[in-house]
Scaffold this motif. Structure first.
Motif, short mmCIF file in Angstrom:
data_model
loop_
_atom_site.label_atom_id
_atom_site.label_comp_id
_atom_site.label_asym_id
_atom_site.label_seq_id
_atom_site.Cartn_x
_atom_site.Cartn_y
_atom_site.Cartn_z
N LEU A 107 0.83 -1.20 0.00
CA LEU A 107 0.00 0.00 0.00
C LEU A 107 0.87 1.26 0.00
O LEU A 107 0.59 2.23 -0.72
N LEU A 108 1.94 1.22 0.76
CA LEU A 108 2.87 2.36 0.78
C LEU A 108 3.63 2.47 -0.53
O LEU A 108 3.87 3.57 -1.03
N VAL A 109 4.01 1.33 -1.11
CA VAL A 109 4.66 1.36 -2.42
C VAL A 109 3.72 1.97 -3.47
O VAL A 109 4.14 2.76 -4.32
N GLN A 110 2.45 1.61 -3.38
CA GLN A 110 1.45 2.13 -4.31
C GLN A 110 1.36 3.65 -4.22
O GLN A 110 1.33 4.35 -5.24
N VAL A 111 1.34 4.17 -3.02
CA VAL A 111 1.31 5.62 -2.83
C VAL A 111 2.58 6.25 -3.36
O VAL A 111 2.56 7.29 -4.03
N PHE A 112 3.71 5.62 -3.08
CA PHE A 112 5.01 6.14 -3.50
C PHE A 112 5.11 6.22 -5.03
O PHE A 112 5.67 7.17 -5.57
N LEU A 113 4.56 5.23 -5.72
CA LEU A 113 4.65 5.21 -7.18
C LEU A 113 3.96 6.41 -7.82
O LEU A 113 4.38 6.88 -8.89
N MET A 114 2.89 6.91 -7.19
CA MET A 114 2.15 8.03 -7.76
C MET A 114 2.44 9.35 -7.05
O MET A 114 1.66 10.29 -7.12
N ALA A 115 3.59 9.43 -6.40
CA ALA A 115 3.96 10.66 -5.69
C ALA A 115 4.60 11.69 -6.62
O ALA A 115 5.00 12.75 -6.15
N ARG A 116 4.70 11.39 -7.92
CA ARG A 116 5.26 12.32 -8.90
C ARG A 116 6.73 12.63 -8.64
O ARG A 116 7.21 13.73 -8.86
N ILE A 117 7.46 11.64 -8.13
CA ILE A 117 8.89 11.84 -7.89
C ILE A 117 9.59 11.93 -9.25
O ILE A 117 9.47 11.01 -10.07
N TRP A 119 12.57 11.53 -10.60
CA TRP A 119 13.46 10.48 -11.09
C TRP A 119 12.68 9.24 -11.51
O TRP A 119 12.97 8.63 -12.54
N PHE A 120 11.69 8.85 -10.72
CA PHE A 120 10.87 7.70 -11.07
C PHE A 120 10.03 8.00 -12.30
O PHE A 120 9.88 7.16 -13.20
N GLU A 121 9.43 9.19 -12.34
CA GLU A 121 8.54 9.54 -13.43
C GLU A 121 9.29 9.57 -14.76
O GLU A 121 8.78 9.12 -15.79
N LYS A 122 10.51 10.07 -14.77
CA LYS A 122 11.29 10.12 -16.01
C LYS A 122 11.66 8.73 -16.50
O LYS A 122 11.73 8.49 -17.70
N ALA A 123 11.93 7.83 -15.56
CA ALA A 123 12.33 6.48 -15.94
C ALA A 123 11.14 5.63 -16.37
O ALA A 123 11.23 4.84 -17.31
N LEU A 129 3.86 3.81 -14.75
CA LEU A 129 3.68 3.97 -13.31
C LEU A 129 2.24 3.71 -12.90
O LEU A 129 1.98 3.03 -11.90
N ALA A 130 1.30 4.24 -13.67
CA ALA A 130 -0.11 4.07 -13.31
C ALA A 130 -0.55 2.62 -13.43
O ALA A 130 -1.32 2.13 -12.59
N ARG A 131 -0.08 1.92 -14.46
CA ARG A 131 -0.45 0.50 -14.60
C ARG A 131 0.18 -0.33 -13.48
O ARG A 131 -0.45 -1.26 -12.95
#
Length: 500
Positions: A107-117, A119-123, A129-131
């Motif tokens: 659940l925390l990973v799920q929130v983290f994925l959509m936090a608009r970070i 470095w993650f978003e660019k990769a 990310l949404a899928r």
């Protein structure tokens, strides 16, 4: 740009009879599209000054997620989880604790994925990310339900109160349980409305508001975990790990979902410069201000937009750029599809704008080949127009395929045609109602044509191209399948979904 029809005929497909059946033939006002054999494979091409996103960050983030899950399991083992499996009640309780721990971590990973970070978003890009967020979310929810059932059965097995008595005892006597029940109800509401069938029945504004209850669900579950979960407090290592995980996720949301966008908007205000109607249902909005020059937006990317024009301003809407950024303005074009988009044509010059972004990997930086095909369906042509303007290209490098429901639809057609002529790109416009006889990305009048074969005929060397696709989700899936069948490698097909 103007909404009037171009002065020369737009390219479109027309049927041609052959000895093997009907196949598509693309025609223009000047010449037929060549249909000879594919050209020899060219070396990968990277435009000067455009760097590829750091894909290794994606691998690193996946490794980090699995490391978190391994630590969770290790803490469960060190806390006696394995030793408790000897009896039925112990096995139920121990397995229930493990599923609850993994569910909490996911659940925390799920929130983290959509936090608009960034470095993650660019990769990853928002599409991937949404899928992934959706997959992790459903997995977490399933494990959470398993946790509730197993823990309840485990306690019921060791008490004469029975199942119902155990449930009442949990609810009334265990600290944080009422909050946990409320949090679970909030998460159930989010999950139910995330199913595609339910999602399609909801307005975007309603779905977005309901989805925010996921944060409430996570917050309400925390006291229960800290007050009654022995694995959270069994050792200093466990306490630091779980508190650290919650703090990192909360910090990421506060910084990148709230802090950074607000800081950017206050530091360099953006305002509406111009609004124009492209058609009865389509509006283009131009935004400008000192903040534009400080953004690193690329052609094809999208922002989350909020317009401070009255009620509803708190809800952000994702719109892709419909023109390559020029350092002074940002432009997007949107269809009227709900409350937020229906008021776009009423925006006044000078209206304050708040943005989040830029987001998405559908931009020139992901390009690997010299040749590029841009395929847009309906309003999905907007980011394709932006890419057409922003891609480094020589005459003949870029092909634009524009799928519309009607020949009379003027949305961006004149501007794309003019840009294509100026830059030496091929512009093919496929007009007509959708095919109701079978699933196809082609119009209904192309019923006799094979999807992949039509794509190959329109662009004979399509296998040597990067292919960018934007449109309705199901339509994009069909275009992607056709491109794969036509020989395009999967990593050269770039698309962006806004529904998951």
């Amino acid at each position: 740009m103007t909404t009037q029809q171009p002065t020369r005929p737009l390219r479109r497909i027309e049927p041609r009879e052959t000895g093997t059946g009907r196949v598509p033939r693309a025609t223009t006002g000047r010449r037929d599209v060549p249909s000879g054999p594919p050209r020899p494979q060219q070396r990968p091409f990277v435009p000067v000054g455009v760097s590829h996103p750091p894909l290794w960050w994606r691998d690193a983030s996946v490794l980090a997620m699995w490391t978190v899950l391994l630590i969770v399991v290790a803490l469960w083992v060190s806390g006696g989880g394995v030793q408790s499996l000897g009896t039925l009640g112990g096995a139920l309780l121990s397995t229930g604790r493990l599923t609850g721990l993994v569910a909490s971590a996911l659940l925390l990973v799920q929130v983290f994925l959509m936090a608009r970070i960034p470095w993650f978003e660019k990769a990853w890009g928002q599409d991937s990310l949404a899928r992934t967020h959706r997959l992790v979310g459903f997995t977490s929810f399933t494990l959470m339900l398993a946790h509730i059932v197993l823990i309840t059965l485990g306690y019921a097995a060791g008490t004469p109160a029975g199942l119902w008595g155990t449930i009442v005892d949990f609810t009334l006597n265990y600290p944080g349980m009422l909050l946990a029940i409320a949090g679970t109800a909030a998460l159930c509401m989010v999950v139910v409305t995330s199913y595609r069938a339910a999602r399609r029945r909801l307005r975007y504004e309603s779905w977005h508001l309901i989805h925010l209850y996921a944060y409430l669900g996570v917050g309400l579950a925390l006291p229960h975990q800290l007050w009654t979960g022995q694995e959270f407090l069994s050792s200093p290592v466990a306490t630091v790990f779980w508190w650290g995980l919650y703090i990192v996720c909360a910090g990421a949301v506060l910084v990148y979902r709230i802090g950074v966008p607000l800081w950017r908007s206050l530091r360099a205000p953006l305002r509406v410069v111009h609004v124009r109607r492209e058609s009865a249902t389509t509006t283009t909005v131009v935004v400008g201000g000192p903040g534009v020059a400080r953004l690193t937006a690329k052609a094809g990317q999208f922002f989350q937009w909020r317009f401070l024009d009255g009620p509803g301003w708190t809800r952000a809407h994702p719109f892709s750029l419909s023109a390559a950024p020029d350092g002074a303005t940002l432009q997007f074009t949107a269809n009227r599809a709900g409350d937020g988009t229906s008021r776009l044509h009423r925006l006044k010059a000078g209206t304050r704008v708040l943005i989040e972004g830029p987001y998405g990997r559908m931009h020139p930086g992901v390009r690997t080949q010299r040749k590029v095909t841009l395929i847009g369906g309906g309003i999905g042509i907007a980011p394709m127009k932006s890419l057409l303007e922003g891609l480094a290209q020589a005459p003949g490098d870029v092909t634009v395929i524009h799928r519309v429901g009607s020949e009379q639809d003027p949305t961006l057609a004149a501007a794309i045609d003019e840009t294509a002529r100026r830059r030496g790109a091929r512009y093919i416009r496929l007009a007509g109602p959708r095919n109701r006889a079978r699933d196809s990305w082609l119009p209904g009048w192309a019923d006799a044509w094979d999807d992949a074969g039509a794509l190959q005929h329109l662009c004979p060397d399509i296998a040597e191209h990067d292919v960018f696709v934007c449109g309705a989700p199901d339509w994009m899936d069909r275009v992607r399948a056709s491109a794969l069948d036509a020989g395009v490698p999967a990593d050269r097909i770039h698309l962006e979904r806004f529904q998951y």
